[in-house]
Design an enzyme around this catalytic site. Structure first.
Site, PDB file in Angstrom:
ATOM      1  CE  LYS A 203      -4.090   1.545  -0.413  1.00 42.72           C
ATOM      2  NZ  LYS A 203      -4.858   1.195  -1.606  1.00 42.72           N
ATOM      3  CB  SER A 410      -8.098   1.548  -3.566  1.00 44.75           C
ATOM      4  OG  SER A 410      -6.754   1.273  -3.280  1.00 44.75           O
TER       5      SER A 410
END
Length: 620
Positions: A203, A410
């Protein structure tokens, strides 16, 4: 003295009179001009397509799937004031023009004039390329003629039968790269405490605030999808131009030698490399095209009709019922960051999108829904609210098909996972299953300039929202626990929605971005296809043989559409026209691309499922 004041008073009186009269005349003039332009918009003469003409396909600005809402009045004022207006061309408008021209007996060829085409995604260009291939199958020809070609422009031009370049032009091939700005050292110098909370090895959206370089994990993840997209780019051009698969890599890496052999001439270099078919000046292009389609009625140029004029003869796709059937496939276009709230221009507003989904659920004629999404995610809460609304639509017995654009990662994947079918492009970037939180505090920054924050509170977290005091340990632990719970929720949504075992989801998650080809292999995507393929899939799931695909719009939006078209018409009036334009110079706001901080103050809980791809080649 009295006479002096009388004279001064008269001068002031006449100046005031002149000013008020002038303002009144100017106001009336502006209203009259606006009225005349408005009437001209509704009472335009019928556009005539000359027999055997060329359709000039000249996209301007960025190719988008949904137009940015800018009021017509703002466009007009900006046009008079010389303020740049964001230029956009709808992808569907291009497809409509090409598909209509294929069956239009009056259109003999298409001329691709791409000098003013700015950024667009690889999957958008591929979709246009497929439409061009279908056009060529009718026996009609496609010719590309521009002063020079960027990577995106050249990719689209490669679908043409012939490519021509100005003697002073070039084909600017460089390859794909991902570069970002990393500001950890700057943050330290400014004494800003960026409190970062995240889950997922890959991430990397928060890395610019934590590091001065890209992490090894981010480089590993980016290298995979970057190489896959570049390989597809090279393969498509090689197929279109009859080149060897690895030729572009050789050409780029050994460009100085190729240029030396061409005696320093860029145009002769790309001609020798078979990247273009000829080098022609503008008059020579005009003469060549005239030999194919003849001269225009006024004998000024070759026989042609402009793309924007041709669109006036076409009913835009998905806006009008054609078959008369009561079975509709609803289409919703969602592009931009996913934001909490409503009426956020250029973004996916959770309340607005949820309202459209509810409209589709209530409409008895809509038997299935296609959600076309192009987004890197955003607010976790907003993504969940949209997902819940989509689940309600499915519970009502209406199939849901998600059609992914350039990016659907996402938060965009969060709300897509439960769909009955996910259709993407090999060039789509998706996944990035992970979440994070950002909370900056400035207590040390303000101390450097002599400012201090102090006070009392009843609890340890009473001042939690105050950025001028240190983040309390209790709040930090609370946010991290919320992030971890949200991540587990995200994993569960993917596992349940996609039918993938939880252990496998944990391995392919970690915030890692995948290209469409890899995502399909991992089960994150069902199949490859365009928006049209998604509509067909939705009809199959709903068991429909006869149906109309239509956009789902809020009530009253038809009037807004008229105003939008009027604004675009005004923009067209204020712009210079013609086949050959000066090359567009895209405005690259590097800081804005890397740090869209407006996003990170929108989620009520400060938790985000967002994929930030710095200077991504997803747009060419």
């Amino acid at each position: 003295m009295k006479k002096f004041f009388q004279i001064f008073g008269r001068i002031f009186y006449w100046l005031w009179k002149l000013l008020t009269t002038g303002c009144l005349v100017f106001t009336h003039f502006v209203v009259l001009v606006f009225l005349l332009l408005f009437l001209a918009f509704f009472f335009q003469p019928q556009v005539r397509v000359p027999e055997g003409s060329a359709l000039i396909l000249a996209p301007k600005g960025v190719i988008v799937e949904k137009a940015t809402a800018i009021s017509p009045i703002s466009r007009i004022i900006n046009g008079f004031a010389g303020i740049p207006i964001p230029r956009e061309t709808l992808l569907q408008d291009i497809l409509d023009a090409v598909n209509t021209a294929a069956i239009d007996e009056k259109i003999k060829i298409i001329v691709l004039s791409l000098d003013e085409m700015e950024s667009s995604s690889l999957n958008q260009l591929n979709t246009i390329g497929l439409a061009i291939n279908a056009f060529k199958k009718t026996g009609k020809k496609v010719i590309a003629a521009s002063d020079q070609y960027s990577q995106g422009q050249y990719y689209l031009a490669s679908y043409a039968d012939e490519i021509f370049l100005n003697p002073m032009g070039n084909v600017s091939l460089r390859g794909f790269g991902v570069y970002g700005l990393y500001i950890k050292e700057l943050i330290d110098r400014l004494a800003i405490n960026f409190h970062i909370f995240r889950v997922g090895t890959y991430k990397s959206s928060t890395e610019p605030f934590l590091r001065n370089d890209m992490s090894a994990e981010a480089k590993e993840a980016n290298r995979l999808w970057l190489n896959n997209l570049w390989e597809r780019y090279c393969r498509d051009i090689a197929d279109n131009r009859g080149l060897k698969a690895d030729f572009l890599n050789t050409f780029i890496n050994e460009m100085p030698e190729f240029l030396r052999q061409a005696e320093g001439s860029m145009s002769r270099m790309v001609l020798a490399a078979n990247l273009v078919d000829g080098i022609k000046t503008r008059p020579e292009i005009d003469q060549y095209l005239s030999s194919i389609v003849g001269r225009s009625a006024d004998d000024r140029t070759f026989n042609n009709i402009d793309f924007t004029d041709y669109l006036k003869r076409i009913t835009p796709s998905f806006t009008k019922q054609k078959s008369g059937s009561d079975n509709h496939i609803g289409i919703i276009i969602a592009t931009g960051n996913i934001m909490y709230g409503e009426k956020i221009p250029g973004q996916i507003s959770s309340e607005d999108l949820c309202r459209l989904i509810r409209e589709a659920g209530k409409d008895e004629k809509i038997k299935a829904l296609v959600l076309r999404i192009d987004s890197g995610g955003g607010s976790a809460l907003a993504s969940e609210l949209i997902r819940r609304e989509l689940l309600r639509l499915q519970e009502a017995g209406k199939p849901l098909v998600v059609s992914m654009g350039a990016v659907a990662a996402s938060g965009a994947y969060w709300l897509s996972a439960p769909a009955d079918r996910i259709i993407a492009s090999p060039a789509t970037l998706t996944g990035s299953i992970g979440i994070f939180g950002i909370f900056p505090t400035f207590e040390e920054s303000i101390a450097k300039i002599g400012m201090h924050s102090d006070g009392i509170a009843t609890t340890r977290m009473a001042g939690a929202a105050n950025p001028t005091i240190p983040l309390s340990p209790e709040l930090g632990k609370t946010i991290q626990l919320s992030i971890e719970e949200g991540y587990d929720r995200f994993l569960s949504i993917v596992a349940e929605g996609r039918g993938i075992p939880m252990e496998k989801v944990k391995k392919l998650a970690q915030g890692r971005v995948w290209d469409g080809t890899t995502a399909r292999e991992l089960g994150l995507v069902d199949e490859f296809g365009t928006l049209g393929d998604a509509i067909t899939a939705a009809a199959e799931l709903a068991g429909l043989g006869d149906y109309d695909p239509l956009y789902v719009r809020e009530k009253g939006s038809s009037g807004n559409e008229i105003l939008r078209q009027f604004g675009l018409e005004m923009q067209h009036i204020f712009e210079p026209t013609g086949l050959f334009k000066l090359p567009a110079v895209p405005y690259l706001d590097i800081i804005g691309k890397n740090f869209d901080l407006s996003l990170f103050n929108n989620d009520p809980s400060g938790i985000y499922a967002h994929c930030l791809l710095p200077h991504s080649p997803a747009s060419l």
